[in-house]
Write a protein that holds these residues in place. Structure first.
Motif, PDB file in Angstrom:
ATOM      1  N   ALA A 217      20.340  -6.398 -36.479  1.00 24.45           N
ATOM      2  CA  ALA A 217      19.453  -6.241 -35.320  1.00 24.45           C
ATOM      3  C   ALA A 217      20.231  -6.264 -34.017  1.00 24.45           C
ATOM      4  CB  ALA A 217      18.409  -7.361 -35.296  1.00 24.45           C
ATOM      5  N   VAL A 218      19.622  -5.653 -33.000  1.00 20.28           N
ATOM      6  CA  VAL A 218      20.057  -5.791 -31.608  1.00 20.28           C
ATOM      7  C   VAL A 218      18.993  -6.591 -30.879  1.00 20.28           C
ATOM      8  CG1 VAL A 218      20.445  -4.573 -29.429  1.00 20.28           C
ATOM      9  CG2 VAL A 218      21.357  -3.642 -31.567  1.00 20.28           C
ATOM     10  N   LEU A 219      19.411  -7.609 -30.166  1.00 16.26           N
ATOM     11  CA  LEU A 219      18.504  -8.388 -29.330  1.00 16.26           C
ATOM     12  C   LEU A 219      18.896  -8.175 -27.875  1.00 16.26           C
ATOM     13  CD1 LEU A 219      18.050  -9.787 -32.127  1.00 16.26           C
ATOM     14  CD2 LEU A 219      17.828 -11.936 -30.873  1.00 16.26           C
ATOM     15  N   GLU A 220      17.959  -7.691 -27.094  1.00 15.71           N
ATOM     16  CA  GLU A 220      18.219  -7.577 -25.647  1.00 15.71           C
ATOM     17  C   GLU A 220      18.376  -8.981 -25.053  1.00 15.71           C
ATOM     18  OE1 GLU A 220      15.904  -5.142 -23.106  1.00 15.71           O
ATOM     19  OE2 GLU A 220      15.841  -3.429 -24.475  1.00 15.71           O
ATOM     20  N   PRO A 221      18.923  -9.075 -23.837  1.00 19.89           N
ATOM     21  CA  PRO A 221      19.085 -10.402 -23.220  1.00 19.89           C
ATOM     22  C   PRO A 221      17.774 -11.187 -23.121  1.00 19.89           C
ATOM     23  CG  PRO A 221      20.343  -8.777 -21.990  1.00 19.89           C
ATOM     24  CD  PRO A 221      19.553  -8.025 -23.024  1.00 19.89           C
ATOM     25  N   TYR A 355      15.602  -3.162 -33.439  1.00 20.47           N
ATOM     26  CA  TYR A 355      15.925  -3.351 -32.020  1.00 20.47           C
ATOM     27  C   TYR A 355      14.800  -4.195 -31.400  1.00 20.47           C
ATOM     28  CZ  TYR A 355      17.139  -2.158 -27.172  1.00 20.47           C
ATOM     29  OH  TYR A 355      17.502  -2.207 -25.856  1.00 20.47           O
ATOM     30  N   VAL A 356      15.171  -5.283 -30.752  1.00 19.82           N
ATOM     31  CA  VAL A 356      14.183  -6.245 -30.248  1.00 19.82           C
ATOM     32  C   VAL A 356      14.334  -6.394 -28.739  1.00 19.82           C
ATOM     33  CG1 VAL A 356      13.347  -8.617 -30.382  1.00 19.82           C
ATOM     34  CG2 VAL A 356      14.265  -7.507 -32.433  1.00 19.82           C
ATOM     35  N   THR A 357      13.252  -6.142 -28.014  1.00 22.73           N
ATOM     36  CA  THR A 357      13.281  -6.290 -26.559  1.00 22.73           C
ATOM     37  C   THR A 357      12.997  -7.716 -26.143  1.00 22.73           C
ATOM     38  OG1 THR A 357      12.556  -4.015 -26.224  1.00 22.73           O
ATOM     39  CG2 THR A 357      12.189  -5.540 -24.396  1.00 22.73           C
TER      40      THR A 357
END
Lengths: 453, 471
Positions: A217-221, A355-357
């Motif tokens: 996963a990608v986690l935004e700040p 992808y997680v905002t």
């Protein structure tokens, strides 16, 4: 001398014993909006005095927002009465002696100058920037004068400013989110915030679902900051460590994360929301919590340090006296960035994943294992072939935070200050400086609501 | 204070408000907490001020001032009107009509909690905590709290209301530590004990000293218990966890401001739509939910809400069908507006929300399960922004085998989707098992506001529930 320090000194004058007065005054405005209309605009002005009286090692505390002579006299009487009727506190190290305070940036004149008219206008600008997408959120700015004075000679004062804009662009079946925060209004671009939220919303229609399981996963700040703060409250404070309730219990000095991970609590960082001293006027210090993946320590106040059996030196993290049972907690978390130049590079590093905002409604499931649950929100996507692909419904996740940080293919170079305050009670602005992160472990345990209102 | 509020309302009208209300609030809150035989926290907090809410040209504005003086009242009114004007942007906001009242209301109290000396409260906590001591218990804690809120509301519709609400509460926690585990047990409720609108007599009735040895024993036993295994099974949930289940999966989604989007950016919205009332199947026919601001001892009890609407019970779910809302004058469903003190704008808040009792006993519910879990006392909670997907954890659970309680299980969690979960409800225990408890940490709004609410529930049984969610 700021007005808060004047009130603190006036409060001390009513006490015959050893005593300490902490004063916080607030002037703030929050222009909240929903459906692109401002619906709950709130102006607050308050000044709160916390008086701690010490008599023969017994400590009494009283709080009031009546700062006139009669109010302070009654406050002193209540605090003294409490001290007289309380057993001595063996963990109380005495009131602190004066210490040199670090220099931090002063209040921002631009933020100080914002009144209700400007606050409402900035909210309107953020709304307008979402175009035809209905906007929900707020603009807020405020200033706080903080002062500590004690009979041991402490005289600490600081005026802080903060401003935050938060925009959710959302409607039936779509939803996007953005927020900015700073001590300086000039750092905020409320229009850009609205545009970012609308652009994200535009990509979230017709959300699909995924099967529960472990994903990269990608986690935004925004997402990483909230996750870190929840983990930190249970794991990076001295009381949790001493009582063996924290993930760090028995793990100090051990590798707990990927070697790329370094986390500190640093209220002196000019990119954050700087504070010079804690709630008893002790100087703030930078505390390394995790360095290169190794657990290094927690934050301390003088009381917890005394309880630990060493000297009574803290790290400048005394909580408000009325909240001392929580112990010292980190409110200026900062994670070091990595080498990635963009979120796209993180997606490439993930290859296939999620992808997680942003996250929603976190809950700590097992503090000792650092397990947190929550859902994603306002911008969840599938990552396919190293690119952000179709939108997803909000996902429930249940993760061990250290495990999420254990295998980290990449972090962005840039870190972003993410507001952490929901502005309950007396205004205490805080945030997390966080990069975006790519992780090999994001455990999806369910599928929730679709995006949107 | 009544005159002051009247002045504020007049000042707001003079500043152009078509509607205005002013609330003057005096609040005192005292907390005593002990830990491992020592006083851990002691606070006595007073706060007072006036908050003025106005409608100017169809836009809301709110401002407050801590000075309970004519200057404070006038300044708050003027600033509220100015903020409303600045926030404008066109449109109108209609308020449901209300018959203005002039009345007073106060909590029935036998022992004024502020007349109980601090030393007595400390001694009470220390005695309660003593029963928690055993080798495995690393942290033994006891706490009591008291709150008195005096408030006056004057509206431009002609309402003049004075209320005095008194709350008391307490609880104990035992945290056992060993073999890399930390396990907590609480009584009578987790996350700050239980509170009620009542005097010190409520705290004395809790039986903290009596229950402490059992609480400590269970905390210690959890260190030896196996972890809850994943599976789909029948569960029986105790009254306290049911209160949280009601709060999160029925209370919040039926708040009309969430349904209409006011809370979208923070607390979230709702899976419900305005048109759902009267037709949406929320759960099984055994599900009956009532909002009742008249419940004796409820933390959501009042004479009048913060818009001046008299307290009145409202059915929310009847035989599993959504029939009502928790709302406000603006939302067209008045009666549930409350503000957190003088410095916050009133919001739609739950009053006391109850799962109405059914029939039978906890034992009978358990007897109806072949293979399942009995879950007790909340430990963790999370639910999505529309209040559909939830995951809750409990401090303790027991296996149920062939209708009987079996071995203890630690770290139990269960998860579900709200209407499906309530649809699997197949039994609610009767009035004898129905319990009312109050919580003080319900968060909502920007800037944030904490509300105090009570929930009543009896143990309930659900079929085919996913348990044992692991990281």
């Amino acid at each position: 001398m700021n007005a808060a320090l004047e009130i603190a000194e006036a409060a001390l004058a009513h006490v015959g014993d050893e005593a300490e007065a902490h004063v916080q005054s607030e002037r703030s405005g929050l222009a909240r909006f929903a459906g692109s209309r401002q619906h709950q605009p709130t102006l607050i002005e308050d000044a709160v005095v916390t008086l701690r009286v010490v008599r023969d090692g017994r400590v009494g505390v009283a709080v009031s927002n009546r700062t006139g002579d009669a109010g302070l006299r009654e406050l002193a009487a209540r605090a003294t009465d409490a001290a007289e009727n309380t057993p001595a506190d063996p963990d109380f190290p005495g009131l602190p002696e004066p210490a040199a305070l670090p220099i931090v940036a002063g209040p921002d004149s631009g933020t100080l100058a914002l009144g209700p008219g400007e606050q409402a206008e900035l909210a309107a600008d953020a709304i307008a920037a979402t175009g035809h997408y209905p906007a929900y959120g707020f603009f807020t700015s405020g200033s706080t004068e903080i002062a500590v004075a004690s009979t041991t000679g402490v005289r600490a004062e600081q005026t802080t400013t903060d401003a935050t804009v938060l925009v959710l662009a959302s409607g039936d079946g779509f939803s996007g989110y953005a927020t900015q925060t700073s001590a300086r209004i000039a750092d905020l671009d409320v229009r850009a915030c609205g545009v970012e939220a609308a652009a994200k919303a535009a990509r979230t229609r017709d959300a699909a679902t995924v099967e529960p399981g472990v994903y990269r996963a990608v986690l935004e700040p925004y997402a990483l900051a909230e996750l870190l703060q929840y983990f930190a409250w249970d794991s990076f404070g001295a009381v949790g460590l001493l009582e063996e309730r924290s993930y760090l219990a028995g793990r100090i000095g051990e590798p707990i994360c990927d070697a790329r991970i370094s986390i500190a609590d640093d209220a002196l960082d000019a990119d954050g929301l700087p504070r010079a001293f804690d709630f008893e006027g002790a100087p703030k210090e930078r505390v390394a919590l995790v360095e290169d993946g190794i657990a290094r320590g927690v934050v301390w106040d003088r009381r917890s340090a005394t309880r630990a059996g060493g000297d009574s030196r803290g790290t400048g993290h005394a909580p408000p006296v009325v909240l001392q049972s929580y112990g010292p907690l980190p409110f200026a978390l900062s994670m070091r960035g990595g080498d990635a130049g963009s979120l796209d590079e993180l997606a490439e590093a993930v290859g296939d994943g999620i992808y997680v905002t942003r996250l929603h409604y976190l809950g700590v499931v097992h503090p000792r294992e650092g397990v947190v649950t929550g859902t994603t929100r306002d911008g969840t996507f599938r990552i396919r072939d190293g690119r952000v692909a179709e939108p997803l419904a909000n996902l429930r996740f249940t993760v061990s935070v250290p495990r999420l940080l254990k295998d980290v293919p990449a972090l962005t170079r840039d870190v972003k200050l993410v507001n952490g305050s929901d502005f309950y009670g007396d205004r205490f602005a805080f945030g997390v400086l966080a990069p975006a992160i790519a992780t090999a472990y994001f455990n999806v345990t369910g599928v929730g609501s679709s995006p949107g209102i | 204070m009544r005159e002051l509020c009247g002045e504020a309302v007049e000042a707001a009208r003079a500043a152009g408000a078509s509607y205005a209300d002013a609330r003057a609030v005096l609040r005192r809150q005292q907390t005593v907490a002990t830990k491992n035989g020592r006083v851990d926290a002691l606070s006595d907090v007073e706060s007072e001020g006036i908050g003025v809410r106005v409608l100017v040209d169809g836009a809301w504005g709110f401002a407050c001032d801590r000075r309970l003086t004519a200057d404070g009242a006038h300044d708050a009114a003027a600033r509220a009107a100015a903020f409303a004007r600045a926030s404008g942007g066109g449109g109108t906001r209609e308020l449901a009509p209300v018959e203005p009242r002039r009345a007073t209301y106060e909590t029935s109290v036998e022992i004024d909690p502020f007349s109980v000396p601090i030393a007595e409260k400390i001694d009470f906590c220390l005695r309660a905590e003593e029963g928690l001591r055993r080798a495995e218990v690393k942290v033994a804690e006891a706490f009591v709290r008291a709150l008195r809120e005096q408030k006056v509301l004057v509206t431009s519709d002609g309402a003049e209301l004075e209320q005095e609400l008194v709350e008391c509460g307490g609880g104990i926690d035992a945290t056992a530590v060993g073999d890399g585990l930390a396990q907590i047990r609480s009584y009578p409720s987790a996350h700050g004990g239980s509170s009620a609108q009542a005097g010190w007599e409520y705290v004395l009735s809790l039986g903290l000293e009596r229950e402490a040895p059992r609480v400590a024993e269970q905390a210690a036993a959890l260190l030896q218990a196996p972890e809850c295994a994943p599976g789909v099974m029948d569960v029986v949930i105790d009254a306290e966890q049911m209160q949280l289940q009601v709060h999160e999966s029925v209370g919040h989604p039926t708040e009309l401001d969430r349904v209409l989007g006011s809370e979208a950016a923070y607390a979230g919205t709702s899976f419900l739509k305005p048109v759902d009332v009267g037709s949406l199947r929320y759960g099984s026919p055994l599900m009956n939910i009532t909002a009742d601001p008249t419940t004796p001892r409820g933390l959501g009890t009042f004479g009048f809400d913060d818009e001046g609407i008299p307290a009145e019970p409202q059915p929310i779910v009847r035989e599993g069908v959504l029939v009502g809302w928790i709302g406000s004058r603006e939302a067209g469903f008045p009666g549930s507006m409350r503000a957190d003190g003088w410095s916050r704008m009133p919001l739609v808040r739950m009053t006391n929300l109850h799962l109405d009792p059914g029939e039978g006993t906890l034992e009978e519910l358990i007897e109806g399960v072949d293979d399942g879990l009995y879950l007790e006392t909340n430990k963790s909670w999370s639910i999505d922004d529309k209040r559909l997907n939830f995951q809750f954890g409990t401090q303790v659970a027991w296996e149920i085998r062939d209708g009987k309680l079996g071995k203890l299980v630690r770290d139990a969690t269960y998860t579900g989707i709200t209407p499906q979960f309530w649809g699997s409800l197949d039994a609610v225990a009767g009035l004898d098992a129905w319990r009312l408890q109050g919580l003080t940490n319900c968060g909502k709004g920007q800037p944030g506001q904490s509300a105090h609410v009570s929930h009543g529930a009896a143990p309930a049984r659900f079929r085919g529930v996913q348990v044992g969610v692991h990281a």
